[in-house]
Design an enzyme around this catalytic site. Structure first.
Site, mmCIF file in Angstrom:
data_model
loop_
_atom_site.group_PDB
_atom_site.id
_atom_site.type_symbol
_atom_site.label_atom_id
_atom_site.label_comp_id
_atom_site.label_asym_id
_atom_site.label_seq_id
_atom_site.Cartn_x
_atom_site.Cartn_y
_atom_site.Cartn_z
ATOM 1 N N HIS A 183 0.822 -1.202 0.254
ATOM 2 C CA HIS A 183 0.006 0.035 0.040
ATOM 3 C C HIS A 183 0.887 1.452 -0.249
ATOM 4 C CE1 HIS A 183 -3.921 -1.760 1.617
ATOM 5 N NE2 HIS A 183 -3.492 -2.325 0.543
ATOM 6 N N TYR A 197 -9.347 5.369 7.553
ATOM 7 C CA TYR A 197 -9.409 5.669 8.923
ATOM 8 C C TYR A 197 -10.412 6.829 8.977
ATOM 9 C CZ TYR A 197 -4.921 3.572 9.817
ATOM 10 O OH TYR A 197 -3.967 2.579 10.380
ATOM 11 N N PRO A 228 -3.917 0.650 18.748
ATOM 12 C CA PRO A 228 -3.691 0.073 17.513
ATOM 13 C C PRO A 228 -3.752 1.192 16.291
ATOM 14 C CG PRO A 228 -5.650 -1.019 18.225
ATOM 15 C CD PRO A 228 -5.001 -0.047 19.295
ATOM 16 N N LYS A 246 1.114 0.341 15.088
ATOM 17 C CA LYS A 246 2.625 0.341 15.344
ATOM 18 C C LYS A 246 3.067 -1.131 16.299
ATOM 19 C CE LYS A 246 4.341 3.581 13.147
ATOM 20 N NZ LYS A 246 4.274 2.599 11.670
ATOM 21 N N TYR A 274 4.027 6.739 9.601
ATOM 22 C CA TYR A 274 3.380 5.567 9.265
ATOM 23 C C TYR A 274 4.046 4.218 8.612
ATOM 24 C CZ TYR A 274 -1.062 2.976 8.259
ATOM 25 O OH TYR A 274 -1.914 1.992 8.240
#
Ligand code: RFL
Ligand code: PHB
Length: 390
Positions: A72, A201, A293, A297, A385
């Site tokens: 991704h 998200y 979560p 990580k 990220y």
């Protein structure tokens, strides 16, 4: 029995440490409380940083990952009824994340350990740690009613948040930093195609939601729920309805629903225990720290911890130098705290808190608008990220 490094816990931290140490010719025994199938059935993380993938490649267990994973290059942030894509690859000069389930990582590592004939004791009861203040530590456990003892040079506590390793340390030797959040995540897994090619998200007045996946035919979705909620309160129908209400209209219209094959609630917590070394006992992964979560990580921190620890142990055996071991806790914690900050920030920006009033809700939207509208903000989120360098 004798080994060089006794590892407590056959989660990702313990199993990856075992492979990394084996590559340096260091002998290990892993003690795991549960049976193999139980460990493999736990549905958890799904997003791997490039550094984590690199470690799996280094120990030769990335072949199936490369065949089956999804790479991704971005994520989507949904708020105010619309979706905004963050192009992480562009923002980081070419980095991306890998979607491949923790279950699969664990399976690949277990299979590799079996192929090499390395010793793992499943269903090891009453594991206890002894004499790690001196140079001859021991680990005892009960298997099928018989007590066994392993003499070793070092103990690696990779037994997760509820494990025995951190609890074996004198409380006065530990400093705990903790934040619990007043909500949980209700997650389901379903044999349905993901609603969108990348993760979404969602910040919504009804609460956070996340659209994730394990493959092109298997989806993982989460909605923020009450801390005291129970899965029995959530039929599949109720879950899908609630998820759709939090999605943008296009996603809500196109999402494919189906029966859940797993459904669970997880509380959210930030937690760090300092230091991560006590004489000849080293903590790694969730045994030492927990992140909510939201930043994806937890598993990746377990991997970076054992990267540092395996390097330090290899240096000890090859060069008779304890310098790396002496520096392990400082090095690992420096990276841990950055991931703690990122995970706390993502959590704060995306969830509805009991005290989220109209002002705080507007501040969240301003933060999200700034994030998707500013190259600097997009770059800052993206580099965290995809994973900060080791
Ligand atoms: P684990 O995986 O908990 O493994 C510890 C092992 O130790 C065993 N054990 C014992 N063995 C012997 N004696 C004892 N006394 C023992 N006590 C415990 C346990 O049975 C277990 O097998 O810890 P480890 O290896 O440090 O790995 C950490 C990760 O599992 C965890 O951080 C992640 O799953 C967190 N996480 C995520 N991380 C990511 O990087 N990306 C994600 O997308 C992501 N999503 C998530 C997550 C965690 C979640 N939950 C359920 C907390 C999503 C969720 C919902
Ligand atoms: C997951 O796929 O389980 C997942 C993905 C991203 C997160 C958390 C969980 O931030």
């Amino acid at each position: 029995m004798r080994t060089q490094v006794a590892i407590v816990g056959a989660g990702p931290a313990g199993l990856l440490l075992g492979q990394l140490l084996h590559a340096h010719g260091i002998d290990t025994v892993i003690l795991e409380r549960k049976d193999r199938d139980y460990v493999l059935a736990r549905i958890r993380a799904g997003v791997l940083e490039q550094g984590t993938v690199g470690l799996l490649e280094q120990v030769g267990v990335a072949e199936r990952l490369h065949r089956e994973c999804l790479v991704h290059d971005g994520v989507e942030m949904a708020f105010g009824g619309a979706r905004h894509r963050i192009d992480m690859k562009q923002a980081t000069g070419g980095k991306s994340v890998t979607v491949y389930g923790q279950t699969e990582v664990t399976r690949d590592l277990m299979d590799a350990r079996d192929r090499l004939g390395l010793k793992t004791v499943f269903e090891a009861d009453d594991v206890s740690l002894h004499d790690f203040d001196g140079t001859s530590p021991k680990v005892r456990y009960v298997k099928d009613g018989t007590t066994h003892e392993i003499a070793c040079d070092f103990i690696a506590g990779c037994d997760g948040f509820h494990g025995v390793s951190r609890q074996s340390v004198q409380p006065a030797a530990l400093e705990i930093f903790e934040r619990t959040y007043p909500f949980g995540w209700l997650g389901i897994l379903s044999e349905t195609p993901p609603v969108s090619p990348e993760l979404i998200y969602v910040n919504h007045p009804r609460g956070f939601a996340l659209c994730s996946m394990r493959s092109l035919t298997r989806s993982r979705y989460y909605v923020q729920c009450k801390l005291d909620d129970h899965v029995d309160n959530w039929s599949d129908g109720k879950f899908w309805d609630e998820l759709k209400r939090r999605l943008d209209p296009e996603a809500a219209d196109t999402i494919v629903t189906g029966p859940s094959i797993e459904k669970s609630i997880a509380p959210l917590r930030s937690f760090v225990a300092e230091p991560m070394r006590f004489g000849r006992l080293f903590l790694a992964g969730d045994a030492a720290h927990i992140v909510p979560p939201t930043g994806a990580k937890g598993l990746n921190l377990a991997a970076s911890d054992v990267h540092y620890l395996s390097g330090a142990l290899a240096e000890f055996y090859a060069e008779k130098s304890a310098a790396g071991l002496d520096d392990y806790s400082r090095r690992a914690l420096a990276r841990v705290w950055k991931a703690e900050r990122f995970s706390w920030w993502m959590t704060s920006m995306l969830h509805r808190f009991p005290d989220t009033d109209a002002f705080s809700a507007r501040i969240q939207l301003a933060e999200l608008n700034y994030l998707v509208g500013s190259q600097a903000a997009t770059a800052a989120m993206s580099e965290n990220y995809v994973g900060l360098p080791y």
